[in-house]
Design a protein around this motif. Structure first.
Motif, PDB file in Angstrom:
ATOM      1  N   UNK A 427       0.826  -1.210   0.000  1.00 48.76           N
ATOM      2  CA  UNK A 427       0.000   0.000   0.000  1.00 48.76           C
ATOM      3  C   UNK A 427       0.856   1.254   0.000  1.00 48.76           C
ATOM      4  N   UNK A 428       1.970   1.225   0.787  1.00 51.56           N
ATOM      5  CA  UNK A 428       2.851   2.389   0.853  1.00 51.56           C
ATOM      6  C   UNK A 428       3.503   2.656  -0.504  1.00 51.56           C
ATOM      7  N   UNK A 429       3.961   1.586  -1.169  1.00 50.22           N
ATOM      8  CA  UNK A 429       4.575   1.756  -2.486  1.00 50.22           C
ATOM      9  C   UNK A 429       3.563   2.286  -3.499  1.00 50.22           C
ATOM     10  N   UNK A 430       2.344   1.767  -3.416  1.00 46.24           N
ATOM     11  CA  UNK A 430       1.306   2.256  -4.327  1.00 46.24           C
ATOM     12  C   UNK A 430       1.033   3.735  -4.081  1.00 46.24           C
ATOM     13  N   UNK A 431       1.033   4.122  -2.800  1.00 41.05           N
ATOM     14  CA  UNK A 431       0.798   5.524  -2.467  1.00 41.05           C
ATOM     15  C   UNK A 431       1.937   6.405  -2.967  1.00 41.05           C
ATOM     16  N   UNK A 432       3.186   5.906  -2.810  1.00 42.52           N
ATOM     17  CA  UNK A 432       4.341   6.674  -3.274  1.00 42.52           C
ATOM     18  C   UNK A 432       4.288   6.894  -4.783  1.00 42.52           C
ATOM     19  N   UNK A 433       3.807   5.871  -5.489  1.00 47.37           N
ATOM     20  CA  UNK A 433       3.694   6.004  -6.949  1.00 47.37           C
ATOM     21  C   UNK A 433       2.547   6.943  -7.315  1.00 47.37           C
ATOM     22  N   UNK A 434       1.446   6.823  -6.557  1.00 46.83           N
ATOM     23  CA  UNK A 434       0.260   7.617  -6.903  1.00 46.83           C
ATOM     24  C   UNK A 434       0.366   9.057  -6.427  1.00 46.83           C
ATOM     25  N   UNK A 435       1.179   9.297  -5.360  1.00 48.47           N
ATOM     26  CA  UNK A 435       1.219  10.637  -4.776  1.00 48.47           C
ATOM     27  C   UNK A 435       1.675  11.712  -5.766  1.00 48.47           C
ATOM     28  N   UNK A 436       2.779  11.495  -6.505  1.00 46.95           N
ATOM     29  CA  UNK A 436       3.153  12.535  -7.481  1.00 46.95           C
ATOM     30  C   UNK A 436       2.075  12.786  -8.527  1.00 46.95           C
ATOM     31  N   UNK A 437       1.400  11.702  -8.937  1.00 49.76           N
ATOM     32  CA  UNK A 437       0.323  11.877  -9.915  1.00 49.76           C
ATOM     33  C   UNK A 437      -0.810  12.705  -9.328  1.00 49.76           C
ATOM     34  N   UNK A 438      -1.125  12.420  -8.031  1.00 51.63           N
ATOM     35  CA  UNK A 438      -2.206  13.160  -7.373  1.00 51.63           C
ATOM     36  C   UNK A 438      -1.815  14.624  -7.202  1.00 51.63           C
ATOM     37  N   UNK A 439      -0.537  14.863  -6.811  1.00 53.54           N
ATOM     38  CA  UNK A 439      -0.078  16.249  -6.635  1.00 53.54           C
ATOM     39  C   UNK A 439      -0.117  16.988  -7.972  1.00 53.54           C
ATOM     40  N   UNK A 440       0.389  16.307  -9.027  1.00 55.81           N
ATOM     41  CA  UNK A 440       0.380  16.930 -10.342  1.00 55.81           C
ATOM     42  C   UNK A 440      -1.028  17.237 -10.806  1.00 55.81           C
ATOM     43  N   UNK A 442      -3.644  17.698  -8.892  1.00 57.17           N
ATOM     44  CA  UNK A 442      -4.184  18.780  -8.067  1.00 57.17           C
ATOM     45  C   UNK A 442      -3.681  20.137  -8.543  1.00 57.17           C
ATOM     46  N   UNK A 443      -2.372  20.191  -8.861  1.00 60.62           N
ATOM     47  CA  UNK A 443      -1.812  21.455  -9.337  1.00 60.62           C
ATOM     48  C   UNK A 443      -2.418  21.862 -10.675  1.00 60.62           C
ATOM     49  N   UNK A 444      -2.594  20.854 -11.532  1.00 56.65           N
ATOM     50  CA  UNK A 444      -3.177  21.166 -12.846  1.00 56.65           C
ATOM     51  C   UNK A 444      -4.596  21.687 -12.703  1.00 56.65           C
ATOM     52  N   UNK A 445      -5.368  21.033 -11.837  1.00 55.30           N
ATOM     53  CA  UNK A 445      -6.744  21.484 -11.608  1.00 55.30           C
ATOM     54  C   UNK A 445      -6.740  22.872 -10.981  1.00 55.30           C
TER      55      UNK A 445
END
Length: 733
Positions: A427-440, A442-445
């Protein structure tokens, strides 16, 4: 014809004698005849070395064959070799005397068998090293248990010494919860000792795979701890405490047995070598599992008592991996699981007691078996225990250290991560992979959704009639036209006041000198203009350069203003600190019109240092010529302008030209000085739209001030600290 097949080479006389001796030895051994290996080798002195090696190989091969044919009991580690050492009753009741491990089904004389004063009747239990018989002592007519070395008449010297030490250690202990030893002896080539016969079952069978009632478990382990404390007080360490070595009598009392791995503390007598792991893997202390038998002390037995208590409460040992080596590695490297993580209903105090016993560091455990027994007494009597649960942050950290990725980063070894730790890591690895995508995302939105503009745009000004006040009022009108929203100019005390109001959110835009910058929340919109250092001296003062200024007071701007910050940095650079030239704070107009209480103009400072924009109206008034006279003040050049700019990056060289002050009488090439930069500043969270509209307003014609900095110069002067919208504006335009 001649036989061309290769002929087998004939054996030498020495080899023939070795074969004959080995055959004779094996026949004697398998027939059950009492035989001493040492005495047998003495019969062949010239062959002793080679023959002894052959006998050792034969015994090793037969030992492995015998081990393959017998079901392995619970394992005990000794001498670095895995052997059975659980003397529990076996389902296969082999009614024979202990024989040297030999050929399969090579049984010796059958039971019953007379051995000295004892009649051996049946096998009670056997392990890799020993076998226990139910026997009758003929002289007293009582039932006893007789223990013998399993390898019988061919026992090695080490086996005999260990067996003798066990008998002596157990015989030295007299305690109601320790099985009593009656007698030891040697008969028919067999070493043996007799002891109290305890009908009942051992604790391992009592547990099975079902946890015991917590109070019963606590009582059992308390009584075992009292017995072990008695042994420790007499210098004996057990070193192989486990449920199989705790007997439960018919009246539900405990008896500790099997001191086969015992060590005498006072003499440090130990049958194991350095680096050898001894004990039962699931119940041995970490220092045992790592082979540090020399460092084993009373706290090692305390650890095993905690492991027994763990097993009685959960139905399993603290560590039980696939295989002995994995189990031992877990014992050494992994923290024991909490009892309540397996059986949530166990009282918290018992969980705490077990956790203290199972600490990896011996000093963190109970210091003695008596201390553990006292804690269990307190639990049974409903009194508070002394041990305290581990703090939550320690428990969380210990749990996280078992996550393979975290362990690897910290240099910690994880032998066999649990399913929960594996899931957490995934779960932690999945979050680490997904976190930059989520941040990006969020910034784009966030960029797609414009930040709303304020209802009223407020700009900080400056002193009434000053250049900052003039610039911001002109800029406010242009911004209002660009955005079609109202604007307001707030009068302030200068750059420092402007910065504070901007940080507090009172205003949205503020001009200030570079000396007032330096806060991470502030962002530059644009550089506006340069403010030059003006060094003015009275013509009648006799001051021609900076050296001649020493001792004279200097008129400066109000304290705390950015003008004052710039002038102080300049005066320090030219060697005129406050100690050499006192500072005088006074309104600038007093230099031209002395107050009524001044005795003469000589009471006023003969020097004035100002940091203002060129063509400043007040500076220009210093050079006004009275009727029929000449100006009372003149400007001095700053010959070391380049050196000063190197010392202070916020200052830069500049020239004041005759066209700037026509009445000042400046030379044609002008005079050198230094200047600072005035910036328009905002905060980073200011909406991009407001910043862009402000920049469009700044660079509209006509200019806000004659010497306004152009957009081309702006990017050069502000490579860092720009608001993102300003950076895009300058790079695009």
């Amino acid at each position: 014809m001649k036989d061309e097949r290769e002929q087998e080479p004939s054996a030498t006389p020495e080899e023939q004698r070795l074969d004959e001796a080995l055959v004779a030895y094996l026949r004697a051994r398998d027939s059950g005849q009492p035989i001493s290996r040492e005495a047998f080798l003495d019969q062949f002195p010239e062959l002793a070395d080679k023959l002894e090696e052959l006998l050792r190989v034969a015994d090793s091969l037969d030992a492995w064959v015998g081990r393959l044919e017998e079901p392995a009991p619970a394992e005990t580690i000794a001498w670095g070799v895995t052997v059975g050492f659980d003397e529990r009753t076996t389902t296969e009741n082999i009614d024979t005397l202990p024989m040297p491990v030999g050929k399969a089904r090579s049984h010796g004389p059958t039971l019953p068998y007379d051995l000295g004063d004892y009649t051996l009747q049946q096998v009670l239990g056997q392990g890799g090293m020993g076998v226990v018989y139910l026997a009758v002592q003929k002289g007293l007519g009582r039932q006893v248990a007789v223990k013998m070395i399993r390898s019988g008449v061919l026992a090695s010297e080490v086996e005999v010494r260990r067996f003798t030490q066990e008998a002596r250690a157990a015989a030295s202990l007299q305690h109601p919860h320790i099985v009593s030893v009656y007698q030891s002896g040697f008969a028919d080539g067999h070493h043996f000792f007799s002891m109290e016969y305890v009908p009942g079952v051992d604790l391992a069978k009592r547990i099975g795979k079902t946890p015991l009632d917590p109070r019963i478990a606590a009582r059992y382990v308390r009584d075992v701890a009292r017995a072990i404390d008695h042994a420790h007080a007499r210098g004996v360490l057990h070193r192989d405490l486990k449920p199989a070595n705790v007997l439960i009598t018919s009246d539900d009392q405990v008896r500790v047995t099997d001191f086969g791995l015992a060590k005498t503390i006072e003499t440090d007598q130990d049958m194991t070598g350095s680096g050898t792991a001894i004990g039962t893997p699931g119940y041995m202390a970490p220092e045992q599992a790592s082979g540090q038998s020399k460092s084993f002390d009373e706290t090692g037995d305390v650890y095993s008592l905690g492991a027994i208590l763990f097993a009685t409460l959960t139905g399993r040992p603290p560590f039980a991996a696939d295989g002995i080596v994995r189990t031992m590695l877990q014992v050494i490297h992994q923290p024991a699981p909490a009892v309540r993580s397996i059986v949530p209903d166990v009282p918290e105090d018992l969980d705490t007691i077990v956790a203290k016993c199972l600490e990896k560091t011996p000093k963190k455990r109970y210091p003695s078996a008596a201390a553990l027994a006292d804690e269990l007494d307190a639990f049974l009597e409903g009194r508070p225990i002394l041990a305290r649960p581990r703090p939550i942050h320690v428990r969380v950290w210990h749990w996280l250290r078992q996550v393979p990725l975290i362990a690897a980063l910290g240099g910690h070894r994880v032998i066999e991560p649990t399913r929960q730790h594996q899931r957490f890591q995934a779960a932690a690895l999945a979050l680490l992979i997904a976190l930059p995508l989520m941040v990006g995302l969020t910034m784009a939105v966030g960029k797609m959704i414009p930040t709303p503009l304020p209802d009223v745009v407020r700009l900080a000004g400056g002193s009434d009639g000053g250049v900052f006040d003039q610039v911001t009022r002109s800029l406010a009108e242009r911004i209002s036209e660009e955005l079609n929203i109202p604007t307001e100019v707030v009068p302030t005390g200068g750059s420092i006041d402007n910065r504070d109001r901007l940080l507090s959110g009172e205003v949205h835009l503020a001009p200030m000198q570079s000396g007032a910058l330096g806060n991470d929340e502030l962002a530059i919109v644009a550089p506006l203009f340069f403010e030059a250092i003006h060094v003015a001296v009275r013509v009648d003062s006799g001051i021609d350069d900076f050296e001649s200024m020493a001792g004279h007071p200097i008129a400066v701007g109000p304290a705390g203003t950015s003008m004052r910050l710039a002038t102080e940095a300049f005066l320090q650079s030219v060697g005129l600190p406050k100690e050499r030239c006192p500072r005088r704070e006074l309104p600038w107009n007093e230099l031209l019109s002395p107050p009524a209480d001044a005795a003469s103009p000589a009471d006023l400072p003969p020097i004035a240092v100002l940091c203002v924009g060129k063509r400043n109206s007040w500076v220009e008034s210093l050079f006004a010529k009275p009727e029929g006279g000449s100006p009372a003040w003149r400007l001095l050049p700053v010959p070391q302008a380049i050196e000063i700019s190197l010392q202070h990056p916020s200052l830069r060289p500049m020239r004041i030209l005759p066209s700037d002050y026509p009445e000042a009488g400046l030379p044609e090439e002008g005079i050198s000085t230094v200047c600072t930069t005035a910036f328009l500043v905002t905060r980073f969270q200011t909406p991009d739209r407001l910043v862009t509209a402000t920049l469009q307003a700044i660079y509209r014609q006509p200019r806000l001030v004659p010497d306004q900095i152009s957009p081309e110069q702006a990017l050069e002067l502000t490579r860092t600290g720009l608001h993102p919208a300003a950076k895009r504006y300058f790079e695009t335009d």
